[in-house]
Design an enzyme around this catalytic site. Structure first.
Site, mmCIF file in Angstrom:
data_model
loop_
_atom_site.group_PDB
_atom_site.id
_atom_site.type_symbol
_atom_site.label_atom_id
_atom_site.label_comp_id
_atom_site.label_asym_id
_atom_site.label_seq_id
_atom_site.Cartn_x
_atom_site.Cartn_y
_atom_site.Cartn_z
ATOM 1 N N SER A 185 36.592 44.772 38.267
ATOM 2 C CA SER A 185 35.495 44.280 38.111
ATOM 3 C C SER A 185 34.544 45.151 36.913
ATOM 4 O O SER A 185 33.533 44.537 36.596
ATOM 5 C CB SER A 185 34.635 44.094 39.306
ATOM 6 N N HIS A 213 38.341 38.289 41.229
ATOM 7 C CA HIS A 213 37.457 38.021 39.863
ATOM 8 C C HIS A 213 38.406 37.277 38.781
ATOM 9 O O HIS A 213 38.222 36.896 37.679
ATOM 10 C CB HIS A 213 37.037 39.591 39.100
ATOM 11 N N LYS A 245 32.806 33.950 44.400
ATOM 12 C CA LYS A 245 32.633 34.350 42.920
ATOM 13 C C LYS A 245 32.699 32.922 42.461
ATOM 14 O O LYS A 245 31.913 32.133 42.540
ATOM 15 C CB LYS A 245 33.767 35.302 42.486
HETATM 16 C C1 LIG Z 1 33.924 40.686 45.588
HETATM 17 C C2 LIG Z 1 35.129 41.132 45.877
HETATM 18 C C3 LIG Z 1 35.528 41.375 47.062
HETATM 19 C C4 LIG Z 1 34.716 40.721 48.154
HETATM 20 O O1 LIG Z 1 34.586 39.463 48.300
HETATM 21 P P1 LIG Z 1 33.669 38.757 49.477
HETATM 22 O O2 LIG Z 1 34.158 37.497 49.776
HETATM 23 O O3 LIG Z 1 32.119 38.829 48.682
HETATM 24 O O4 LIG Z 1 33.369 39.610 50.546
HETATM 25 C C5 LIG Z 1 36.889 41.807 47.379
HETATM 26 N N1 LIG Z 1 37.656 42.372 46.320
HETATM 27 C C6 LIG Z 1 37.231 42.215 45.012
HETATM 28 C C7 LIG Z 1 38.044 42.916 43.945
HETATM 29 C C8 LIG Z 1 36.009 41.777 44.834
HETATM 30 O O5 LIG Z 1 35.671 41.843 43.392
#
Ligand SMILES: *Cc1c(COP(=O)(O)O)cnc(C)c1O
Length: 397
Positions: A185, A213, A245
């Site tokens: 990310s 992502h 996301k």
């Molecule tokens: C955002 C993210 C998470 C966490 O996900 P949530 O559902 O918001 O708790 C886990 N791993 C990665 C790589 C992320 O970017």
């Protein structure tokens, strides 16, 4: 008497002194391309709402309808009395979308990694992690009693070195788990999952990808990184993701074999011991899958805008790193300049937060931009002009 909580104020004051504290901004109203942040109307350029689904009418209607039919809470954890038809249907539809035998929905992506990783590996096992993996993976690994090893970021030859060392280990490891982000990310680069999976197969290791992502972005119709590389469930054993996301709602999930799902829900404490999703959440996630299956234009638009934005930033002279996804870092280097660029852009009407040390290396401070399919052509042109102006003023380009 000594105040036992004195450290709270002291440590916070240190964060403020070092400018590493979070200054929370307030988003008033919905997360739409044009939104109001701290009282100013700006173009949102750093949300994870890639496809604009958090405001899609089908998702909103589904959530409202589910409140009417199912109420606002599930009343329990899923293993006791909170396993609603909506949760079961969501998992059935997600598995179909992912072309997997089965899927399981967790309360969040964080809860998925923290709950499942320590069940897949324990004492006498080894977990091997990309050095830039997400914090929720790091915490999941810490909760396990397994030995840990790290390989250089997105580097299959270094992973091979670690696997070779593991084979010399005595007594030999019972199980080995390789875990990686699908899309990283901070830089927007894609993990070489095909090569990682091949190494896993050669060394008898499980492969776990966190595609938070990549979903809604990569692969056929936004099916994610496993689809992007055309891999099978016997090559990538755990495909993990999130509804928070591109799907525009909230909730974590895994897809794989039925054995994986049966194991995971019986063993993950974050799943067993935490209340299940409210009905409007489950219904909105279901509607998001519907939209991805029936409205291919959102993913196409995301990529079209991404290509145009990257091209414009490059010709303006910005360093946009090695991204292969709609995450485009605008790498500035110095922390203060990154913050100044973000502030100037905000004045000009574009919201893109700076990412600085310790989240990235000290000399790699950047603005992390994330494209959104809901932008109009005029919105994109407006953003590009703002970046060009602010970049020139601050001598970033
Ligand atoms: C955002 C993210 C998470 C966490 O996900 P949530 O559902 O918001 O708790 C886990 N791993 C990665 C790589 C992320 O970017």
């Amino acid at each position: 008497m000594r105040d036992p909580t004195a450290f709270l104020g002291q440590e916070y004051a240190d964060l403020v002194t070092n400018a590493t504290d979070w200054k929370l901004r307030v988003l008033r109203g919905a997360s739409t391309p044009w939104c109001e942040i701290d009282g100013k109307k700006v173009l949102m350029f750093c949300s994870n709402n890639y496809l604009g689904l958090s405001n899609h009418p089908k998702l909103k209607e589904a959530a409202i309808e589910a409140v009417r039919t199912h109420g606002v809470g599930s009343g329990s954890v899923r293993p006791i009395a909170g396993n609603m038809d909506l949760h079961v249907e969501l998992e059935r539809r997600l598995a179909r979308f992912k072309r997997a035998d089965a899927s399981l929905v967790y309360q969040s992506g964080f809860a998925t990694n923290a709950g499942l990783i320590p069940q897949l590996v324990g004492e006498g096992d080894l977990v091997i992690s990309d050095e830039l993996n997400h914090g929720s993976i790091i915490d999941g690994v810490r909760l396990s009693r397994a030995d840990r090893a790290v390989y250089k970021h997105a580097d299959p030859s270094d992973l091979e070195r670690v696997l070779g060392t593991a084979e010399e280990h005595s007594p030999t490891y019972r199980r080995i788990l390789i875990v990686t982000d699908g899309v990283f990310s901070m830089d927007g680069d894609i993990a070489p999952l095909d090569r990682i999976a091949a190494l896993g197969a050669r060394h008898g290791a499980m492969v776990y990808v966190d595609d938070a992502h990549g979903e809604g972005v990569l692969g056929e119709g936004g099916r994610g990184i496993v689809s992007h590389f055309g891999l099978s469930r016997s090559e990538v054993h755990v495909e993990m993701g999130t509804f928070s996301k591109a799907f525009g709602v909230v909730g974590g999930h895994i897809s794989g074999t039925k054995e994986l799902v049966d194991f995971a829900y019986n063993k993950s404490r974050t799943w067993l011991l935490s209340g299940s999703h409210p009905p409007p959440v489950a219904a909105a996630c279901l509607a998001a899958i519907d939209v991805l299956e029936s409205e291919g234009e959102h993913v196409r638009r995301l990529w079209e805008l991404t290509r145009r934005f990257k091209k414009a930033m490059q010709s303006a002279g910005f360093d946009i790193g090695q991204s292969a996804t709609p995450i485009t870092p605008i790498i500035v280097g110095d922390t203060h300049r990154a913050k100044a660029l973000s502030e100037r852009l905000f004045e000009l009407g574009v919201f893109a937060l700076p990412i600085v040390y310790p989240m990235v290396a000290k000399d790699r401070a950047r603005l992390r931009t994330i494209m959104n399919a809901a932008l109009t052509d005029d919105d994109l042109a407006f953003a590009i002009r703002a970046f060009e102006t602010a970049g020139r003023e601050l001598q970033v380009v």
